[in-house]
Design an enzyme around this catalytic site. Structure first.
Site, PDB file in Angstrom:
ATOM      1  N   ARG A 169     -17.354  25.865  90.829  1.00 46.81           N
ATOM      2  CA  ARG A 169     -17.091  25.148  89.588  1.00 46.81           C
ATOM      3  C   ARG A 169     -17.638  23.732  89.744  1.00 46.81           C
ATOM      4  O   ARG A 169     -17.312  23.057  90.733  1.00 46.81           O
ATOM      5  CB  ARG A 169     -15.578  25.086  89.319  1.00 46.81           C
ATOM      6  CG  ARG A 169     -15.207  24.536  87.969  1.00 46.81           C
ATOM      7  CD  ARG A 169     -13.730  24.282  87.806  1.00 46.81           C
ATOM      8  NE  ARG A 169     -13.369  22.960  88.295  1.00 46.81           N
ATOM      9  CZ  ARG A 169     -12.201  22.375  87.991  1.00 46.81           C
ATOM     10  NH1 ARG A 169     -11.299  23.014  87.242  1.00 46.81           N
ATOM     11  NH2 ARG A 169     -11.910  21.167  88.452  1.00 46.81           N
ATOM     12  N   TYR A 181     -11.841  14.115  84.132  1.00 44.04           N
ATOM     13  CA  TYR A 181     -11.013  15.222  84.597  1.00 44.04           C
ATOM     14  C   TYR A 181     -11.656  15.905  85.800  1.00 44.04           C
ATOM     15  O   TYR A 181     -12.854  16.203  85.779  1.00 44.04           O
ATOM     16  CB  TYR A 181     -10.785  16.270  83.488  1.00 44.04           C
ATOM     17  CG  TYR A 181     -10.431  17.577  84.141  1.00 44.04           C
ATOM     18  CD1 TYR A 181     -11.371  18.580  84.319  1.00 44.04           C
ATOM     19  CD2 TYR A 181      -9.170  17.733  84.728  1.00 44.04           C
ATOM     20  CE1 TYR A 181     -11.067  19.728  85.016  1.00 44.04           C
ATOM     21  CE2 TYR A 181      -8.864  18.881  85.439  1.00 44.04           C
ATOM     22  CZ  TYR A 181      -9.821  19.872  85.591  1.00 44.04           C
ATOM     23  OH  TYR A 181      -9.514  20.982  86.299  1.00 44.04           O
ATOM     24  N   ASP A 234     -15.191  23.796  83.628  1.00 48.92           N
ATOM     25  CA  ASP A 234     -13.928  23.717  82.898  1.00 48.92           C
ATOM     26  C   ASP A 234     -14.021  22.592  81.867  1.00 48.92           C
ATOM     27  O   ASP A 234     -14.104  21.418  82.226  1.00 48.92           O
ATOM     28  CB  ASP A 234     -12.794  23.412  83.900  1.00 48.92           C
ATOM     29  CG  ASP A 234     -11.418  23.568  83.265  1.00 48.92           C
ATOM     30  OD1 ASP A 234     -10.430  23.608  84.010  1.00 48.92           O
ATOM     31  OD2 ASP A 234     -11.348  23.691  82.026  1.00 48.92           O
ATOM     32  N   HIS A 236     -11.740  22.050  79.757  1.00 42.02           N
ATOM     33  CA  HIS A 236     -10.346  21.558  79.717  1.00 42.02           C
ATOM     34  C   HIS A 236      -9.879  21.277  78.298  1.00 42.02           C
ATOM     35  O   HIS A 236      -9.171  20.308  78.044  1.00 42.02           O
ATOM     36  CB  HIS A 236     -10.213  20.300  80.590  1.00 42.02           C
ATOM     37  CG  HIS A 236      -8.971  20.314  81.411  1.00 42.02           C
ATOM     38  ND1 HIS A 236      -7.847  19.591  81.095  1.00 42.02           N
ATOM     39  CD2 HIS A 236      -8.661  20.987  82.522  1.00 42.02           C
ATOM     40  CE1 HIS A 236      -6.905  19.806  81.983  1.00 42.02           C
ATOM     41  NE2 HIS A 236      -7.370  20.633  82.874  1.00 42.02           N
ATOM     42  N   GLU A 260     -14.897  27.571  80.840  1.00 40.12           N
ATOM     43  CA  GLU A 260     -13.439  27.691  80.756  1.00 40.12           C
ATOM     44  C   GLU A 260     -12.827  26.702  79.769  1.00 40.12           C
ATOM     45  O   GLU A 260     -13.269  25.559  79.680  1.00 40.12           O
ATOM     46  CB  GLU A 260     -12.855  27.434  82.138  1.00 40.12           C
ATOM     47  CG  GLU A 260     -11.350  27.408  82.183  1.00 40.12           C
ATOM     48  CD  GLU A 260     -10.836  26.906  83.500  1.00 40.12           C
ATOM     49  OE1 GLU A 260     -11.613  26.812  84.455  1.00 40.12           O
ATOM     50  OE2 GLU A 260      -9.641  26.589  83.555  1.00 40.12           O
ATOM     51  N   GLU A 286      -4.965  29.733  81.254  1.00 36.85           N
ATOM     52  CA  GLU A 286      -4.070  29.097  82.238  1.00 36.85           C
ATOM     53  C   GLU A 286      -2.834  28.476  81.589  1.00 36.85           C
ATOM     54  O   GLU A 286      -1.804  28.361  82.227  1.00 36.85           O
ATOM     55  CB  GLU A 286      -4.813  28.052  83.057  1.00 36.85           C
ATOM     56  CG  GLU A 286      -5.200  26.818  82.316  1.00 36.85           C
ATOM     57  CD  GLU A 286      -5.982  25.849  83.189  1.00 36.85           C
ATOM     58  OE1 GLU A 286      -6.967  26.265  83.836  1.00 36.85           O
ATOM     59  OE2 GLU A 286      -5.592  24.682  83.248  1.00 36.85           O
ATOM     60  N   ARG A 307      -7.368  34.044  82.164  1.00 37.41           N
ATOM     61  CA  ARG A 307      -7.068  33.221  83.333  1.00 37.41           C
ATOM     62  C   ARG A 307      -5.583  32.915  83.517  1.00 37.41           C
ATOM     63  O   ARG A 307      -5.215  31.908  84.092  1.00 37.41           O
ATOM     64  CB  ARG A 307      -7.830  31.890  83.205  1.00 37.41           C
ATOM     65  CG  ARG A 307      -9.266  32.003  83.632  1.00 37.41           C
ATOM     66  CD  ARG A 307     -10.002  30.713  83.594  1.00 37.41           C
ATOM     67  NE  ARG A 307      -9.330  29.584  84.153  1.00 37.41           N
ATOM     68  CZ  ARG A 307      -9.134  29.350  85.435  1.00 37.41           C
ATOM     69  NH1 ARG A 307      -9.537  30.240  86.314  1.00 37.41           N
ATOM     70  NH2 ARG A 307      -8.537  28.253  85.847  1.00 37.41           N
ATOM     71  N   GLU A 363      -9.749  31.388  91.270  1.00 39.07           N
ATOM     72  CA  GLU A 363      -9.963  29.958  91.504  1.00 39.07           C
ATOM     73  C   GLU A 363      -9.295  29.569  92.825  1.00 39.07           C
ATOM     74  O   GLU A 363      -8.179  29.996  93.114  1.00 39.07           O
ATOM     75  CB  GLU A 363      -9.366  29.150  90.350  1.00 39.07           C
ATOM     76  CG  GLU A 363      -9.562  27.658  90.480  1.00 39.07           C
ATOM     77  CD  GLU A 363      -9.009  26.897  89.285  1.00 39.07           C
ATOM     78  OE1 GLU A 363      -8.242  27.491  88.511  1.00 39.07           O
ATOM     79  OE2 GLU A 363      -9.340  25.719  89.145  1.00 39.07           O
ATOM     80  N   TRP A 427      -5.977  16.521  77.004  1.00 40.54           N
ATOM     81  CA  TRP A 427      -6.369  16.089  78.360  1.00 40.54           C
ATOM     82  C   TRP A 427      -7.094  17.190  79.084  1.00 40.54           C
ATOM     83  O   TRP A 427      -6.706  18.341  79.044  1.00 40.54           O
ATOM     84  CB  TRP A 427      -5.132  15.708  79.167  1.00 40.54           C
ATOM     85  CG  TRP A 427      -5.533  15.337  80.565  1.00 40.54           C
ATOM     86  CD1 TRP A 427      -6.282  14.264  80.946  1.00 40.54           C
ATOM     87  CD2 TRP A 427      -5.294  16.104  81.761  1.00 40.54           C
ATOM     88  NE1 TRP A 427      -6.495  14.281  82.298  1.00 40.54           N
ATOM     89  CE2 TRP A 427      -5.912  15.393  82.827  1.00 40.54           C
ATOM     90  CE3 TRP A 427      -4.641  17.283  82.050  1.00 40.54           C
ATOM     91  CZ2 TRP A 427      -5.866  15.830  84.162  1.00 40.54           C
ATOM     92  CZ3 TRP A 427      -4.595  17.735  83.350  1.00 40.54           C
ATOM     93  CH2 TRP A 427      -5.186  16.999  84.381  1.00 40.54           C
TER      94      TRP A 427
HETATM   95  C1  CS2 Z   1      -7.442  23.056  85.736  1.00 43.12           C
HETATM   96  C2  CS2 Z   1      -6.097  22.728  86.301  1.00 43.12           C
HETATM   97  O1  CS2 Z   1      -7.914  24.229  87.706  1.00 43.12           O
HETATM   98  C3  CS2 Z   1      -8.053  24.225  86.492  1.00 43.12           C
HETATM   99  O2  CS2 Z   1      -8.625  25.114  85.854  1.00 43.12           O
HETATM  100  O3  CS2 Z   1      -7.399  23.346  84.378  1.00 43.12           O
HETATM  101  O4  CS2 Z   1      -6.291  21.970  87.456  1.00 43.12           O
HETATM  102  C4  CS2 Z   1      -5.160  21.970  85.372  1.00 43.12           C
HETATM  103  O5  CS2 Z   1      -5.713  20.706  85.090  1.00 43.12           O
HETATM  104  C5  CS2 Z   1      -3.817  21.827  86.050  1.00 43.12           C
HETATM  105  O6  CS2 Z   1      -3.340  23.097  86.381  1.00 43.12           O
HETATM  106  C6  CS2 Z   1      -2.830  21.118  85.135  1.00 43.12           C
HETATM  107  O7  CS2 Z   1      -1.589  21.049  85.768  1.00 43.12           O
HETATM  108 MG    MG Z   2      -8.655  24.903  83.848  1.00 43.20          MG
END
Ligand code: CS2
Ligand code: MG
Length: 427
Positions: A169, A181, A234, A236, A260, A286, A307, A363, A427
């Site tokens: 990634r 991020y 990602d 995000h 993602e 997630e 995910r 991951e 975020w």
């Molecule tokens: C991120 C996470 O790893 C990822 O895919 O989206 O690190 C995410 O930021 C955290 O789980 C938030 O607690």
């Molecule tokens: Mg993520």
């Protein structure tokens, strides 16, 4: 007369039959510790002394889950048969009026993982054997390369390739933004980055500045690292659907394994918009807490990878249902594996991943944090970008209560994101 005899015989047959001895739950313990960052851990202890552990970590809301467990769930479990995983899951999910939600489902997840751990120990089998055995010899991982610049990110990716990773990634700092991020900045690892933020740090986001960097990142990645490495990214949840569609199209020449969280997860219809414009594979899940949030994305095939994480989606019991449902629609699993999911969640994923027919990739952020490994004792191994599941009975991981108690909870928040004009953003 005949029916009497049949009835008598069947009763006695049942009494002769082998009956599994009840495994009475005697204690449910909850720990919130901070080996670098906060984790919530559940330990279920049976009358026979057999115990199981589960992960209930909800990043930034740990104490809410701990209270849900201690105050509302644990009292209902005492005296129940730990063997009855499904009934306890239904009791905790369907048996309450207020269903779903991240706090509720993290609590249920941890109980569920602990019960599977117990069942494996009693059967003297690793949990994956109870899920149908191995569908593959090892679990494909993707690692994280985060850099202060594109070249720094690709340097890190190159180092991971040398370690044998074949899927990486890529996240790079965005010129003009103080913090991005996934990029560590001056922190040595994610644990230090996320470990103690007594109040939510605020970060600025600019989609324009992001677009100016991200396509170039993958263009240079392909030029420098070739076409045999799987690249992931990602977003995000920071783009609107049409921006995600544009990004997916721009990245098509660079053949990502998946993009993602291209857009926010609450509105699954966003992915219909994105899907119409791009063939870049899409992944999400997630932040989902139940199969119901995944349902339309999967059955409409608007995504390629689901995910969900065992800790957030309701445990092993829930994850195998999601995987089976996804399999009907050619959607593969790519469980979340962030630093805020404890090694117990990773262990649970290893058993799910080695057995699910439609598992794709896990991951992996690595757990080479000394304090963490004092608290969570695991013995899975990683080689050439693949992880090998433990054959120990249960989940194959243990929890050191004393080490955990020596590292107490420290309140810490996830950041809050704002646009350059101050508008709160994803975020
Ligand atoms: C991120 C996470 O790893 C990822 O895919 O989206 O690190 C995410 O930021 C955290 O789980 C938030 O607690
Ligand atoms: Mg993520």
């Amino acid at each position: 007369m005949l029916s009497y005899l049949i009835n008598r015989f069947s009763k006695s047959f049942y009494q002769i039959g082998v009956r599994v001895k009840m495994l009475k739950i005697e204690q449910v313990k909850v720990f919130v510790c901070n080996p670098g960052r906060n984790f919530v851990t559940v330990k279920i202890i049976t009358e026979q002394g057999i115990y199981g552990i589960g992960d209930a970590t909800l990043n930034g809301r740990e104490m809410a889950v701990a209270t849900m467990l201690e105050e509302h769930i644990a009292p209902c479990l005492i005296g129940r048969d730990a063997h009855n995983i499904e009934d306890i899951w239904q009791y905790l999910y369907k048996g309450v009026y207020w269903r779903k939600g991240p706090v509720n489902m993290a609590a249920i997840a941890a109980i569920d993982m602990a019960l599977w751990d117990i069942k494996g120990k009693v059967a003297n089998l690793p949990v994956y054997q109870l899920l149908g055995g191995k569908s593959r010899h090892a679990v494909n991982l993707y690692a994280h390369a985060n850099g202060e610049s594109i070249s720094d990110t690709l340097d890190k990716a190159e180092a991971l390739i040398k370690q044998g990773f074949k899927a990486i990634r890529l996240q790079a700092a965005i010129p003009g933004l103080a913090v991005t991020y996934g990029v560590l900045g001056d922190k040595k690892d994610y644990f230090e980055l996320q470990g103690s933020r007594p109040l939510p740090p605020e970060e600025t986001w600019s989609t324009k500045k992001y677009f100016a960097m991200v396509v170039e990142l993958f263009k240079q990645a392909r030029e420098r690292l070739g076409d045999q490495i799987d690249f992931l990214h990602d977003v995000h949840s920071r783009l609107t659907p049409i921006e995600s569609a544009r990004l997916g199209k721009l990245l098509e020449p660079y053949d990502l394994f998946f993009l993602e969280d291209a857009s926010i997860a609450e509105n699954q219809d966003n992915y219909q918009v994105i899907r119409q414009h791009t063939t870049t594979p899409l992944a999400i899940g997630e932040t989902y807490n139940s199969i119901w949030e995944c349902k339309s994305l999967i059955q409409n095939q608007h995504i390629d990878f689901i995910r969900t994480a065992a800790t957030h989606a309701g445990g092993i019991t829930a994850m195998r249902r999601i995987a089976d449902f996804a399999n009907l629609f050619n959607v593969r699993t790519a469980p979340h594996g962030a630093p805020d999911l404890s090694p117990i969640c990773f262990a649970a994923h290893m058993h799910l991943n080695i057995s699910a027919p439609n598992f794709a990739i896990q991951e992996f952020v690595g757990f080479d944090n000394e304090q963490l490994n004092q608290v969570f004792k695991h013995n899975y191994t990683v080689e050439s970008g693949m992880a090998f599941v433990s054959d120990a009975p249960g989940l194959g991981i243990d929890f050191d209560e004393d080490a955990a108690k020596a590292l107490p909870y420290k309140r810490s928040y996830l950041p809050v994101s704002r646009l350059e004009d101050g508008t709160v953003w994803n975020w």
